[in-house]
Design a protein around this motif. Structure first.
Motif, short mmCIF file in Angstrom:
data_model
loop_
_atom_site.label_atom_id
_atom_site.label_comp_id
_atom_site.label_asym_id
_atom_site.label_seq_id
_atom_site.Cartn_x
_atom_site.Cartn_y
_atom_site.Cartn_z
N SER A 165 0.84 -1.20 0.00
CA SER A 165 0.00 0.00 0.00
C SER A 165 0.87 1.24 0.00
CB SER A 165 -0.93 0.00 1.22
OG SER A 165 -0.17 0.04 2.42
N GLN A 185 -5.84 5.56 1.33
CA GLN A 185 -4.63 4.96 0.77
C GLN A 185 -4.93 4.32 -0.58
OE1 GLN A 185 -3.04 2.20 3.65
NE2 GLN A 185 -3.07 3.68 5.32
N MET A 238 -2.61 11.00 -1.18
CA MET A 238 -2.77 9.73 -0.49
C MET A 238 -2.70 9.99 1.01
SD MET A 238 -2.96 7.66 -3.08
CE MET A 238 -2.62 7.83 -4.84
N SER A 278 0.72 5.52 1.18
CA SER A 278 -0.02 6.46 2.03
C SER A 278 0.87 7.65 2.37
CB SER A 278 -0.48 5.76 3.31
OG SER A 278 0.64 5.29 4.04
#
Length: 256
Positions: free
Chosen positions: A164, A189, A182, A166
């Motif tokens: 992921s 995310q 983000m 973020s």
């Protein structure tokens, strides 16, 4: 499905080890074939050679349980030289979090696929379950010490490369493209999954040293270095080639 396959291979290796529980075979004078069981733990990473400038900081790194179990066949010839091969079931995995700047990435956010230049936090999960066949030349330094080196080939029977992003932003398509934020919360995310882009087959080289500590029991240390990278040659989303580089400490048992 993949976990069932790994369990079946594990049970098959255990059965093979039990069936090999017989005395070493003397093929002819001064040539002996013997078998060794091996169980070990690996430490390492799947990484580019040289950290690129677009990766600014390694925030965290943790190992997944990287175990190895297998059996080796050792052909000891007249003099110090020999040949060793085998079949190993092993895992090469890791979890890491890095901070990037201007890093080329593809991701999915809100069901939309995005690609461009990303700056921010990237969380990465790598898992590689594989069957490995080494082919090594061995050199007996003494009754206790033996050195080994040679190539290996691995077939991946379980794989995962996902994560992921973020706490950053993506410039869509190019460094001056649309800015897409983000956030930190899960719904802010984006995620990525490049599992299907991983190679099924890997090749590399490995070196090792064995120390006999008792008549049947030994310790070994190995370093393996993948030469092909874990992604297919046509995969361009991640700019750098990622190589599996792992060290393994094992306990060996000479089957007589």
């Amino acid at each position: 499905m993949r976990q069932m396959m790994i369990k079946r291979v594990f049970l098959w290796l255990i059965t093979l080890l039990v069936s090999l529980g017989s005395k070493a075979t003397v093929l002819q004078e001064d040539i002996v074939l013997m078998f060794e069981a091996r169980a070990g733990y690996s430490i390492g990473a799947t990484t580019p050679i040289g950290i690129p400038a677009t990766i600014r900081k390694l925030n965290s790194f943790s190992l997944t349980p990287n175990f190895l179990i297998g059996v080796d066949a050792c052909l000891l010839m007249k003099g110090p030289w020999g040949v060793q091969t085998g079949l190993h079931l092993e895992n090469k995995g890791m979890d890491a979090t890095v901070t990037t700047k201007g890093y080329h990435m593809a991701m999915v956010k809100g069901g939309e696929r995005l690609e461009g230049v990303y700056t921010g936090r990237v969380e990465q999960h790598v898992k590689q379950w594989m069957l490995t066949l080494p082919l090594q030349a061995s050199y007996q330094l003494s009754n206790r010490w033996r050195l080994r080196a040679g190539p290996y080939v691995s077939l991946l029977i379980g794989r995962d490369f996902s994560g992921s992003v973020s706490d950053g932003y993506l410039r869509k398509d190019d460094p001056t493209g649309q800015k897409i934020e983000m956030g930190h919360e899960p719904d802010e995310q984006a995620t990525y999954d490049f599992t299907d882009d991983m190679r099924r087959w890997q090749t590399g080289i490995a070196v090792g040293a064995d120390c006999r500590v008792a008549s049947r029991i030994g310790l070994s240390a190995d370093l393996s270095w993948g030469l092909t990278g874990i992604m297919r040659s046509d995969f361009k989303t991640v700019e750098q080639t990622l190589y599996p580089i792992y060290g393994t400490i094992s306990i060996t048992y000479r089957i007589r």
